[in-house]
Design a protein around this motif. Structure first.
Motif, PDB file in Angstrom:
ATOM      1  N   GLU A  83       0.833  -1.199   0.000  1.00 44.51           N
ATOM      2  CA  GLU A  83       0.000   0.000   0.000  1.00 44.51           C
ATOM      3  C   GLU A  83       0.872   1.255   0.000  1.00 44.51           C
ATOM      4  N   LEU A  84       0.505   2.210  -0.835  1.00 43.09           N
ATOM      5  CA  LEU A  84       1.157   3.509  -0.847  1.00 43.09           C
ATOM      6  C   LEU A  84       0.397   4.460   0.066  1.00 43.09           C
ATOM      7  N   SER A  85       1.049   5.499   0.529  1.00 43.29           N
ATOM      8  CA  SER A  85       0.380   6.494   1.361  1.00 43.29           C
ATOM      9  C   SER A  85      -0.487   7.391   0.472  1.00 43.29           C
ATOM     10  N   PRO A  86      -1.510   8.024   1.030  1.00 39.55           N
ATOM     11  CA  PRO A  86      -2.287   8.989   0.243  1.00 39.55           C
ATOM     12  C   PRO A  86      -1.407  10.056  -0.395  1.00 39.55           C
ATOM     13  N   GLU A  87      -0.391  10.510   0.318  1.00 37.93           N
ATOM     14  CA  GLU A  87       0.489  11.552  -0.220  1.00 37.93           C
ATOM     15  C   GLU A  87       1.254  11.058  -1.445  1.00 37.93           C
ATOM     16  N   GLU A  88       1.726   9.819  -1.416  1.00 36.70           N
ATOM     17  CA  GLU A  88       2.438   9.255  -2.572  1.00 36.70           C
ATOM     18  C   GLU A  88       1.512   9.162  -3.778  1.00 36.70           C
ATOM     19  N   ILE A  89       0.280   8.751  -3.543  1.00 37.04           N
ATOM     20  CA  ILE A  89      -0.676   8.591  -4.638  1.00 37.04           C
ATOM     21  C   ILE A  89      -1.055   9.950  -5.229  1.00 37.04           C
ATOM     22  N   VAL A  90      -1.411  10.898  -4.376  1.00 38.31           N
ATOM     23  CA  VAL A  90      -1.847  12.217  -4.858  1.00 38.31           C
ATOM     24  C   VAL A  90      -0.728  12.911  -5.626  1.00 38.31           C
ATOM     25  N   ALA A  91       0.505  12.715  -5.184  1.00 39.20           N
ATOM     26  CA  ALA A  91       1.647  13.365  -5.841  1.00 39.20           C
ATOM     27  C   ALA A  91       1.917  12.823  -7.236  1.00 39.20           C
ATOM     28  N   SER A  92       1.394  11.625  -7.554  1.00 35.64           N
ATOM     29  CA  SER A  92       1.756  10.958  -8.813  1.00 35.64           C
ATOM     30  C   SER A  92       0.651  10.914  -9.860  1.00 35.64           C
ATOM     31  N   VAL A  93      -0.613  11.037  -9.460  1.00 38.82           N
ATOM     32  CA  VAL A  93      -1.684  10.706 -10.407  1.00 38.82           C
ATOM     33  C   VAL A  93      -1.774  11.663 -11.595  1.00 38.82           C
ATOM     34  N   THR A  94      -1.557  12.959 -11.389  1.00 42.47           N
ATOM     35  CA  THR A  94      -1.656  13.898 -12.513  1.00 42.47           C
ATOM     36  C   THR A  94      -0.582  13.614 -13.557  1.00 42.47           C
ATOM     37  N   LYS A  95       0.628  13.321 -13.100  1.00 42.15           N
ATOM     38  CA  LYS A  95       1.725  12.998 -14.026  1.00 42.15           C
ATOM     39  C   LYS A  95       1.399  11.733 -14.825  1.00 42.15           C
ATOM     40  N   LEU A  96       0.845  10.724 -14.161  1.00 38.87           N
ATOM     41  CA  LEU A  96       0.532   9.473 -14.852  1.00 38.87           C
ATOM     42  C   LEU A  96      -0.673   9.630 -15.766  1.00 38.87           C
ATOM     43  N   HIS A  97      -1.616  10.475 -15.376  1.00 31.80           N
ATOM     44  CA  HIS A  97      -2.756  10.778 -16.251  1.00 31.80           C
ATOM     45  C   HIS A  97      -2.237  11.451 -17.537  1.00 31.80           C
ATOM     46  N   LYS A  98      -1.308  12.373 -17.392  1.00 27.98           N
ATOM     47  CA  LYS A  98      -0.711  13.040 -18.551  1.00 27.98           C
ATOM     48  C   LYS A  98       0.026  12.035 -19.421  1.00 27.98           C
ATOM     49  N   LYS A  99       0.744  11.107 -18.800  1.00 28.99           N
ATOM     50  CA  LYS A  99       1.463  10.077 -19.546  1.00 28.99           C
ATOM     51  C   LYS A  99       0.485   9.239 -20.376  1.00 28.99           C
ATOM     52  N   GLY A 100      -0.662   8.903 -19.769  1.00 31.55           N
ATOM     53  CA  GLY A 100      -1.654   8.101 -20.476  1.00 31.55           C
ATOM     54  C   GLY A 100      -2.297   8.823 -21.644  1.00 31.55           C
ATOM     55  N   LEU A 101      -2.268  10.150 -21.621  1.00 32.12           N
ATOM     56  CA  LEU A 101      -2.871  10.958 -22.698  1.00 32.12           C
ATOM     57  C   LEU A 101      -1.841  11.459 -23.701  1.00 32.12           C
ATOM     58  N   SER A 102      -0.568  11.188 -23.470  1.00 35.81           N
ATOM     59  CA  SER A 102       0.506  11.839 -24.232  1.00 35.81           C
ATOM     60  C   SER A 102       0.391  11.644 -25.735  1.00 35.81           C
ATOM     61  N   GLY A 103      -0.098  10.491 -26.164  1.00 39.39           N
ATOM     62  CA  GLY A 103      -0.213  10.250 -27.598  1.00 39.39           C
ATOM     63  C   GLY A 103      -1.236  11.118 -28.290  1.00 39.39           C
TER      64      GLY A 103
END
Length: 298
Positions: A83-103
């Motif tokens: 399990e990751l902490s809420p802080e770890e998750i919140v800090a990463s989701v926008t970057k990963l969302h952008k990665k998923g849309l990059s194409g």
């Protein structure tokens, strides 16, 4: 985490926050369509959510049910999930969302404004990607952290862990109700424990917050006893009821047939009958998504 499961999900577009965790982000089809100037999903029509600004994620892929209608795989279990902490998750989701849309950035219909809204200023989080989010032990804290950072949050749960539901206060809380009685529940949801009573307890929390009951209708299996569904809904008194048709997609195709997918006319008729017994009326509907939204009669 189980490497085979991880590899399969990565090929399907999942971006994992950590190689040791099943917390993941995956932009949905509607997010990509909206980014390119196309249609938004029914949550925009029903509740005003802008699809390209919505992050679809989960803090865990673990689940305690094996629902027949689920388009996800039950054959690749998630092991050794940290399990990751809420802080770890919140800090990463926008970057990963952008990665998923990059194409999509070079797409001729993607404007600079929409790209910025989607990848820099997303404002909605749907904790509904996969798994059962209440299996993540810090879910209330995660929801609070997202809301503190200016996001609206929708959480979709199967209701099997009511002690977590009790402490959850997202923008909108969904509890699944996929059967009118325990026998049908065991048939369609294949729970890994004795959960029917727990679900009823979770439903009892809905009247005190903005909430929705979500029903997935599988033709010939759980499309019966509208009076029983109606009584459960009446007792729970959610803000909305979403009655959605099963879609013949993904891994569910190995468990169910295409004939068990109701068309919208059938679904609407069933929703009207459930609503009549519950004291709810049709508020809105989306034929393309085969979903009907009910609200309480005035």
């Amino acid at each position: 985490m189980h490497s085979k499961a991880c590899d399969t999900l990565r090929r399907q577009g999942y971006n994992f926050i950590s190689p040791l965790s099943s917390a993941a982000v995956k932009p949905c089809l509607w997010s990509k369509r909206a980014l390119a100037g196309g249609d938004m999903c029914y949550k925009h029509q029903f509740y005003g959510i802008e699809s390209h600004r919505c992050i679809q994620m989960t803090p865990t892929l673990r689940c305690n049910q094996r629902c027949l209608f689920c388009w996800r795989s039950h054959e690749l279990p998630i092991d050794e999930d940290r399990e990751l902490s809420p802080e770890e998750i919140v800090a990463s989701v926008t970057k990963l969302h952008k990665k998923g849309l990059s194409g999509y950035k070079p797409h001729p219909e993607v404007t600079e404004e929409r790209w910025d809204e989607a990848t820099v200023r997303p404002n909605q989080v749907a904790i509904s990607l996969s798994g059962e989010p209440t299996c993540y032990s810090h879910l209330p804290g995660l929801v609070d952290r997202f809301m503190e950072t200016g996001h609206t949050v929708f959480v979709v749960s199967n209701g099997t862990r009511p002690w977590v539901i009790r402490d959850l206060h997202p923008t909108q809380l969904y509890i699944s109700l996929d059967a009118p009685d325990e026998e049908t529940y065991r048939l369609v949801c294949r729970p890994m424990g004795d959960y029917w009573g727990r679900i009823q307890e979770s439903l009892s929390y809905l009247s005190s917050r903005r909430s929705a009951i979500r029903m997935t209708v599988v033709k010939g299996i759980n499309d019966h006893s509208p009076e029983k569904y109606g009584q459960i809904i009446r007792d729970a008194a959610p803000t909305f009821v979403e009655i959605k048709g099963y879609m013949y997609l993904g891994y569910s195709r190995s468990r169910l047939s295409v004939e068990q997918m109701p068309d919208h006319a059938y679904l609407r008729s069933f929703a009207e009958e459930v609503g009549r017994h519950a004291g709810y009326r049709i508020r809105d509907e989306s034929p393309v998504s085969r979903v009907v939204c009910l609200e309480e009669e005035p």
